[in-house]
Design an enzyme around this catalytic site. Structure first.
Site, mmCIF file in Angstrom:
data_model
loop_
_atom_site.group_PDB
_atom_site.id
_atom_site.type_symbol
_atom_site.label_atom_id
_atom_site.label_comp_id
_atom_site.label_asym_id
_atom_site.label_seq_id
_atom_site.Cartn_x
_atom_site.Cartn_y
_atom_site.Cartn_z
ATOM 1 N N ASP A 1 -22.471 21.225 -20.323
ATOM 2 C CA ASP A 1 -23.559 19.968 -19.755
ATOM 3 C C ASP A 1 -24.619 20.457 -20.048
ATOM 4 O O ASP A 1 -25.550 19.886 -19.078
ATOM 5 C CB ASP A 1 -22.774 19.801 -18.474
ATOM 6 C CG ASP A 1 -23.156 18.036 -18.205
ATOM 7 O OD1 ASP A 1 -23.617 17.044 -19.261
ATOM 8 O OD2 ASP A 1 -23.499 17.683 -17.004
ATOM 9 N N GLY B 1 -25.533 14.016 -8.230
ATOM 10 C CA GLY B 1 -24.939 13.910 -9.420
ATOM 11 C C GLY B 1 -23.629 13.451 -9.345
ATOM 12 O O GLY B 1 -23.303 12.900 -8.256
ATOM 13 N N GLY C 1 -21.168 16.427 -7.277
ATOM 14 C CA GLY C 1 -21.844 17.057 -5.950
ATOM 15 C C GLY C 1 -23.178 16.507 -5.407
ATOM 16 O O GLY C 1 -23.758 15.682 -5.842
#
Length: 246
Positions: A116, A1, A4
């Site tokens: 999100d 992502g 991370g």
């Protein structure tokens, strides 16, 4: 992502398989992000719900990346399933998303807003008779979403054709336009977008970049779900319309 990197790992004593999420090198040197990563992860670890990925431990290193240790999941995301199946029946949508609503509601009761929610953050576990789903990224999603708005999308959010992937299309208008603070109603909007997509095979708002998405959110109307899927009960299409009310 964008924030991370996740590794599969095995505990050297208990032999338990786990997932370890580290802040990426590009952001871990920022003290403010490190501190907030730990603070948000610690808050998320207090969220005990069968449909939220379990955070087993959270800790920091002096010269390396902070890390979240989580249960290791096997299966696929709802995003991958929708890419393959395009749309789901009302029965399957309900079976998958009612547990998600329960999990998000439990988070809101603790004052935690995901910020999100999207199909790629809903993980469908493989095996077993009944469908089982886990909500991912409580704790890091807030940082990812805010960094996205501040810095623009990292390269990983672009497809090969240059079009943007989902995150901005699931944002509530007040979130996409950068208004603060964003509260639990942003998650309700995102869930409405996911419901709309599952039941129709398309998202209510599309765009190739964030300004385009924001402009369409603010000016264009959303095609009513009942026009795309007239077979759905009015109670369902009415619910989605309510969730997608500006």
């Amino acid at each position: 992502g964008g924030m991370g990197t996740v590794w599969a790992a095995t505990h050297t004593v208990t032999r338990r398989s786990v997932a370890m999420k580290f802040l990426k090198d590009s952001v871990r040197h920022r003290k403010d992000l490190r501190e907030r990563f730990l603070r948000e992860a610690a808050a998320a670890s207090s969220l005990k719900h069968p449909n939220v990925v379990e955070i087993i431990d959270v800790f920091d290193f002096a010269e390396a990346s902070p890390v979240m240790v989580m249960e290791l999941l096997k299966g696929e995301t709802l995003g991958a399933k929708l890419l393959r199946d395009e749309r789901l029946s009302m029965e399957e949508t309900a079976a998958l998303l009612l547990p998600v609503v329960s999990a998000v509601g439990a988070a809101h009761a603790l004052g935690i807003v995901h910020r999100d929610l999207k199909p790629d953050n809903l993980f469908l576990l493989e095996g077993g008779g009944e469908p089982s789903v886990k909500v991912l990224d409580f704790g890091i999603a807030k940082l990812s979403a805010e960094r996205y708005l501040q810095d623009g999308p990292p390269p990983g959010l672009l497809t090969e054709s240059g079009s943007m992937l989902g995150t901005p299309c699931y944002m509530a208008p007040e979130q996409a336009s950068g208004e603060q603070p964003v509260d639990h109603r942003a998650d309700i909007w995102s869930l409405g977008v996911i419901l709309y997509e599952c039941l129709s095979g398309m998202r209510p708002i599309e765009g190739e970049n964030l300004p385009q998405v924001v402009a369409r959110l603010m000016s264009a109307g959303i095609m009513p779900l009942e026009r795309i899927a007239p077979e759905l009960p009015p109670e369902v299409t009415g619910l989605v319309k309510l969730m997608l009310t500006r």
